[in-house]
Motif scaffolding. Sequence first.
Motif, PDB file in Angstrom:
ATOM      1  N   SER A  73       0.826  -1.204   0.000  1.00 27.90           N
ATOM      2  CA  SER A  73       0.000   0.000   0.000  1.00 27.90           C
ATOM      3  C   SER A  73       0.862   1.256   0.000  1.00 27.90           C
ATOM      4  O   SER A  73       0.494   2.265  -0.606  1.00 27.90           O
ATOM      5  CB  SER A  73      -0.973  -0.010   1.180  1.00 27.90           C
ATOM      6  N   ALA A  74       2.029   1.207   0.655  1.00 23.96           N
ATOM      7  CA  ALA A  74       2.946   2.352   0.626  1.00 23.96           C
ATOM      8  C   ALA A  74       3.469   2.577  -0.787  1.00 23.96           C
ATOM      9  O   ALA A  74       3.603   3.718  -1.241  1.00 23.96           O
ATOM     10  CB  ALA A  74       4.100   2.135   1.601  1.00 23.96           C
ATOM     11  N   HIS A  75       3.752   1.498  -1.486  1.00 25.10           N
ATOM     12  CA  HIS A  75       4.197   1.613  -2.876  1.00 25.10           C
ATOM     13  C   HIS A  75       3.100   2.230  -3.740  1.00 25.10           C
ATOM     14  O   HIS A  75       3.361   3.129  -4.546  1.00 25.10           O
ATOM     15  CB  HIS A  75       4.599   0.243  -3.418  1.00 25.10           C
ATOM     16  N   ALA A  76       1.873   1.775  -3.558  1.00 28.32           N
ATOM     17  CA  ALA A  76       0.755   2.303  -4.342  1.00 28.32           C
ATOM     18  C   ALA A  76       0.498   3.776  -4.045  1.00 28.32           C
ATOM     19  O   ALA A  76       0.062   4.520  -4.923  1.00 28.32           O
ATOM     20  CB  ALA A  76      -0.502   1.482  -4.074  1.00 28.32           C
ATOM     21  N   ALA A  77       0.785   4.194  -2.822  1.00 25.85           N
ATOM     22  CA  ALA A  77       0.561   5.587  -2.430  1.00 25.85           C
ATOM     23  C   ALA A  77       1.761   6.479  -2.712  1.00 25.85           C
ATOM     24  O   ALA A  77       1.729   7.672  -2.437  1.00 25.85           O
ATOM     25  CB  ALA A  77       0.207   5.656  -0.947  1.00 25.85           C
ATOM     26  N   GLY A  78       2.845   5.906  -3.227  1.00 32.15           N
ATOM     27  CA  GLY A  78       4.018   6.701  -3.526  1.00 32.15           C
ATOM     28  C   GLY A  78       4.852   7.046  -2.305  1.00 32.15           C
ATOM     29  O   GLY A  78       5.665   7.960  -2.346  1.00 32.15           O
ATOM     30  N   ARG A  79       4.697   6.292  -1.218  1.00 34.17           N
ATOM     31  CA  ARG A  79       5.461   6.516   0.015  1.00 34.17           C
ATOM     32  C   ARG A  79       6.738   5.678  -0.046  1.00 34.17           C
ATOM     33  O   ARG A  79       6.833   4.618   0.557  1.00 34.17           O
ATOM     34  CB  ARG A  79       4.635   6.139   1.237  1.00 34.17           C
ATOM     35  N   THR A  80       7.726   6.162  -0.779  1.00 30.66           N
ATOM     36  CA  THR A  80       8.944   5.408  -1.028  1.00 30.66           C
ATOM     37  C   THR A  80       9.720   5.135   0.248  1.00 30.66           C
ATOM     38  O   THR A  80      10.218   4.026   0.449  1.00 30.66           O
ATOM     39  CB  THR A  80       9.832   6.160  -2.035  1.00 30.66           C
ATOM     40  N   ARG A  81       9.840   6.129   1.103  1.00 31.88           N
ATOM     41  CA  ARG A  81      10.618   5.945   2.329  1.00 31.88           C
ATOM     42  C   ARG A  81       9.980   4.870   3.211  1.00 31.88           C
ATOM     43  O   ARG A  81      10.682   4.020   3.765  1.00 31.88           O
ATOM     44  CB  ARG A  81      10.732   7.253   3.087  1.00 31.88           C
ATOM     45  N   LEU A  82       8.666   4.872   3.325  1.00 35.45           N
ATOM     46  CA  LEU A  82       7.977   3.857   4.115  1.00 35.45           C
ATOM     47  C   LEU A  82       8.140   2.480   3.482  1.00 35.45           C
ATOM     48  O   LEU A  82       8.345   1.488   4.170  1.00 35.45           O
ATOM     49  CB  LEU A  82       6.498   4.213   4.271  1.00 35.45           C
ATOM     50  N   MET A  83       8.087   2.423   2.171  1.00 37.54           N
ATOM     51  CA  MET A  83       8.268   1.162   1.457  1.00 37.54           C
ATOM     52  C   MET A  83       9.665   0.595   1.719  1.00 37.54           C
ATOM     53  O   MET A  83       9.832  -0.589   1.999  1.00 37.54           O
ATOM     54  CB  MET A  83       8.048   1.382  -0.038  1.00 37.54           C
TER      55      MET A  83
END
Length: 135
Positions: A73-83
């Motif tokens: 879900s982080a990848h889908a939301a563009g949250r690279t650092r969280l991913m």
Amino acid sequence: MPNTQALYARHRHPSGALVRLVGGVQPEACLTVEAALASLAAIAERPSFDLAGVPGEGDVLAYALALMRLRESAHAAGRTRLMLACDALSVTVARLLERCNQAHCEQCAALRRFVVHAQAMLHLPAEYAEPVRTH
């Protein structure tokens, strides 16, 4: 039990490549990240993840699956650092899965701390949310 490193490897991009989303991030994607993080927090609050507790295989597996959901879900939301943080923690979770019957107080504490840090990452301004790349 299959090699847990192989389970996590299929969710990573080859050679650390980052894929940028074209267009904007959908608001539903951000809600999915929050829901995935809430489920991970609920698992981390189980008594088996306390300093005195010893997590069973089911608890660690539930955490691993919730972590993979958070990463997707982080990848889908563009949250690279969280991913990338999810990728880094997956090594600790894989080691816990391989040695579930032993006490791992510091590793369980790391799983609980990750939830707190991930919640903080969600509230970072956009300029701090992405890692700085110099290469």
